[in-house]
Design a protein around this motif. Structure first.
Motif, PDB file in Angstrom:
ATOM      1  N   TYR A   1     -25.643  10.324  -9.905  1.00 40.09           N
ATOM      2  CA  TYR A   1     -25.521  10.765 -11.302  1.00 40.09           C
ATOM      3  C   TYR A   1     -26.810  10.456 -12.066  1.00 40.09           C
ATOM      4  O   TYR A   1     -27.380  11.314 -12.743  1.00 40.09           O
ATOM      5  CB  TYR A   1     -24.318  10.082 -11.959  1.00 40.09           C
ATOM      6  CG  TYR A   1     -24.043  10.563 -13.347  1.00 40.09           C
ATOM      7  CD1 TYR A   1     -23.458  11.810 -13.561  1.00 40.09           C
ATOM      8  CD2 TYR A   1     -24.384   9.786 -14.454  1.00 40.09           C
ATOM      9  CE1 TYR A   1     -23.221  12.268 -14.851  1.00 40.09           C
ATOM     10  CE2 TYR A   1     -24.147  10.239 -15.742  1.00 40.09           C
ATOM     11  CZ  TYR A   1     -23.559  11.482 -15.940  1.00 40.09           C
ATOM     12  OH  TYR A   1     -23.326  11.931 -17.202  1.00 40.09           O
TER      13      TYR A   1
ATOM     14  N   TRP B   1     -17.929  13.932  -9.261  1.00 41.48           N
ATOM     15  CA  TRP B   1     -17.943  12.545  -9.737  1.00 41.48           C
ATOM     16  C   TRP B   1     -16.565  11.897  -9.622  1.00 41.48           C
ATOM     17  O   TRP B   1     -16.408  10.703  -9.867  1.00 41.48           O
ATOM     18  CB  TRP B   1     -18.470  12.462 -11.165  1.00 41.48           C
ATOM     19  CG  TRP B   1     -19.804  13.130 -11.329  1.00 41.48           C
ATOM     20  CD1 TRP B   1     -20.131  14.089 -12.228  1.00 41.48           C
ATOM     21  CD2 TRP B   1     -20.977  12.911 -10.531  1.00 41.48           C
ATOM     22  NE1 TRP B   1     -21.436  14.491 -12.045  1.00 41.48           N
ATOM     23  CE2 TRP B   1     -21.984  13.779 -11.011  1.00 41.48           C
ATOM     24  CE3 TRP B   1     -21.297  12.086  -9.446  1.00 41.48           C
ATOM     25  CZ2 TRP B   1     -23.265  13.844 -10.464  1.00 41.48           C
ATOM     26  CZ3 TRP B   1     -22.569  12.140  -8.895  1.00 41.48           C
ATOM     27  CH2 TRP B   1     -23.531  13.008  -9.400  1.00 41.48           C
ATOM     28  N   ASP B   2     -15.563  12.707  -9.256  1.00 37.84           N
ATOM     29  CA  ASP B   2     -14.221  12.149  -9.056  1.00 37.84           C
ATOM     30  C   ASP B   2     -14.016  11.702  -7.605  1.00 37.84           C
ATOM     31  O   ASP B   2     -12.909  11.351  -7.212  1.00 37.84           O
ATOM     32  CB  ASP B   2     -13.144  13.167  -9.452  1.00 37.84           C
ATOM     33  CG  ASP B   2     -13.265  14.473  -8.675  1.00 37.84           C
ATOM     34  OD1 ASP B   2     -14.294  14.658  -7.970  1.00 37.84           O
ATOM     35  OD2 ASP B   2     -12.338  15.299  -8.761  1.00 37.84           O
TER      36      ASP B   2
ATOM     37  N   LYS C   1     -22.198   7.179  -6.307  1.00 38.41           N
ATOM     38  CA  LYS C   1     -21.971   8.067  -7.452  1.00 38.41           C
ATOM     39  C   LYS C   1     -22.929   7.718  -8.593  1.00 38.41           C
ATOM     40  O   LYS C   1     -23.507   8.600  -9.222  1.00 38.41           O
ATOM     41  CB  LYS C   1     -20.513   7.932  -7.950  1.00 38.41           C
ATOM     42  CG  LYS C   1     -19.528   8.660  -7.075  1.00 38.41           C
ATOM     43  CD  LYS C   1     -18.232   8.973  -7.797  1.00 38.41           C
ATOM     44  CE  LYS C   1     -17.323   7.786  -7.893  1.00 38.41           C
ATOM     45  NZ  LYS C   1     -15.953   8.156  -8.280  1.00 38.41           N
TER      46      LYS C   1
ATOM     47  N   LEU D   1     -24.045  14.771  -4.433  1.00 38.76           N
ATOM     48  CA  LEU D   1     -23.324  13.698  -3.739  1.00 38.76           C
ATOM     49  C   LEU D   1     -22.553  14.311  -2.563  1.00 38.76           C
ATOM     50  O   LEU D   1     -21.865  15.317  -2.724  1.00 38.76           O
ATOM     51  CB  LEU D   1     -22.338  13.071  -4.734  1.00 38.76           C
ATOM     52  CG  LEU D   1     -21.442  11.945  -4.233  1.00 38.76           C
ATOM     53  CD1 LEU D   1     -22.265  10.680  -3.972  1.00 38.76           C
ATOM     54  CD2 LEU D   1     -20.352  11.643  -5.272  1.00 38.76           C
TER      55      LEU D   1
END
Ligand code: KG4
Ligand code: ZN
Length: 352
Positions: free
Chosen positions: A116, A339-340, A112, A122
């Motif tokens: 990012y 991103w979770d 991640k 991703l």
């Protein structure tokens, strides 16, 4: 690591798709760069086996710490070995389950952060989908549908790969995984961890017909597996010999145990192939590196006119190239994770 196969499906005409993949679900810290799904540009694996050997098996807390120590270096080597930079990549793929939660989290957090920071998509990958995809690396002609037997330290599944990332599960183990049975029996014989490769090696010196062990069957579920009865039978055999003061020939014992496992794996796979009219058979996972299983499958497939596919041993046990291959097919079907994305230790096959 040199290129392993021809390019196959590209997502977008001329442009190559480069994926950096990360794997940390158990005791290997691994990273790989894969081009267009099937060309492995680098395949770096840092194994923790020597460390866990001291304890007779994987210690989850130690595995997580070791992943944290190694992961940056392994990724740097994968990028430099492939001759690429982050800016050349199209996506980051990472195993997010199933596996040890602390171990998975290291890879997921790292992937991640890189994605990012570099502004890349991703793609989370199911570890078992990765194992199945290992077959695409060296077999440019292999396309779904096919039947695949997945035999690893944590899983034993017989599945129809209906399409890339689409599975129909026909059978699974009801208790121990095949690799787990190898590891437990090896420990009982005193061979140490990991047991699979040691039993494989020792078996070559033994007589596989010396001892007849039970072949686990589940009534009404012809494609399911059970290895706990076999494991108990081996332990009982050892205990009873010890009580009588008899010597046990470890090589005969290993070979006879291995035969009982291999017979069942091949039998169930061939039964499913006949019932579901599948003529392409593949194997995957750490136990797929087993010499006796590979030979027996090869013969059974040859006798029936089926095509048999199997990865090189380095792509059978945990590696990130297989994750890169699986990530590619997820990527081109549009799968992106946010991103979770979290580690899912009991992620089900086919779940996204
Ligand atoms: O796929 P893998 O590396 O990790 C998991 O996802 O579980 O599989 C590891 C398992 C271990 O149980 C190991 O003993 C077994 O694969 N294994 C083998 C061989 N090489 C590894 N089992 C039998 N024969 C082998 N040559
Ligand atoms: Zn694995």
């Amino acid at each position: 690591m040199e290129n392993c196969s021809l390019d196959t499906r590209k997502a977008d005409g001329e442009k190559d798709i480069l994926i950096l993949a990360v794997e940390s679900s158990c005791d290997e810290t691994a990273a790989s760069v894969v081009k267009n799904g099937r060309t492995v540009l680098s395949n770096i694996i840092s194994s923790q086996i020597e460390l866990h050997k001291l304890y007779g098996g994987v210690v989850p807390e130690i595995a997580s710490r070791k992943h944290m120590e190694k992961i940056n270096q392994v990724i740097e080597e994968a990028l430099s070995g492939a001759g690429v930079e982050l800016s050349d990549l199209d996506a980051i793929g990472v195993t997010y389950g199933p596996g040890l939660v602390g171990a998975l989290l290291v890879g997921v957090a790292e992937a991640k952060a890189i994605a990012y920071g570099a502004g890349l998509p991703l793609v989370g990958v199911h570890h078992i989908e990765g194992h199945v995809s290992a077959n695409y690396i060296e077999n440019p002609d292999l396309e779904p549908p096919f039947l695949c037997l997945i035999v690893s330290g944590g899983h034993t599944h017989l599945v129809i790969v209906k399409d890339y990332g689409e599975f129909e599960i026909l059978g699974r183990t009801r208790d121990d995984a095949a690799g787990e049975a190898f590891d437990k029996v090896a420990r009982a014989i005193g061979l140490g961890y990991p047991g699979g490769p040691k039993i494989d090696r020792l078996s070559r010196e033994g007589n596989a017909d010396a001892i007849v062990f039970p072949h686990g069957k589940i009534s009404g579920s012809p494609y399911d597996f059970s290895f706990s009865g076999l494991k108990s039978a081996v332990l009982n055999y050892l205990n009873s010999a010890r009580m009588k003061g008899e010597n046990v020939d470890a090589a005969d014992l290993a070979a006879s145990f291995q035969k009982a496992v291999v017979d069942v794996l091949v039998e169930h796979t061939m039964l499913a192939a006949g019932d579901y009219h599948m003529d392409k058979i593949a194997i995957a996972g750490g136990v797929a590196a087993n010499g006796s299983l590979r030979e027996a499958m090869k013969k059974a497939c040859r006798d029936r006119g089926y095509r048999f596919y199997y990865p090189s041993p380095v792509f059978c046990t945990d590696n990130a190239a297989m994750i890169g291959t699986a990530a590619y097919y997820e990527f081109i079907r549009g799968v992106r994770h946010g991103w979770d994305l979290n580690a899912v230790p009991d992620l089900k096959l086919g779940q996204r």
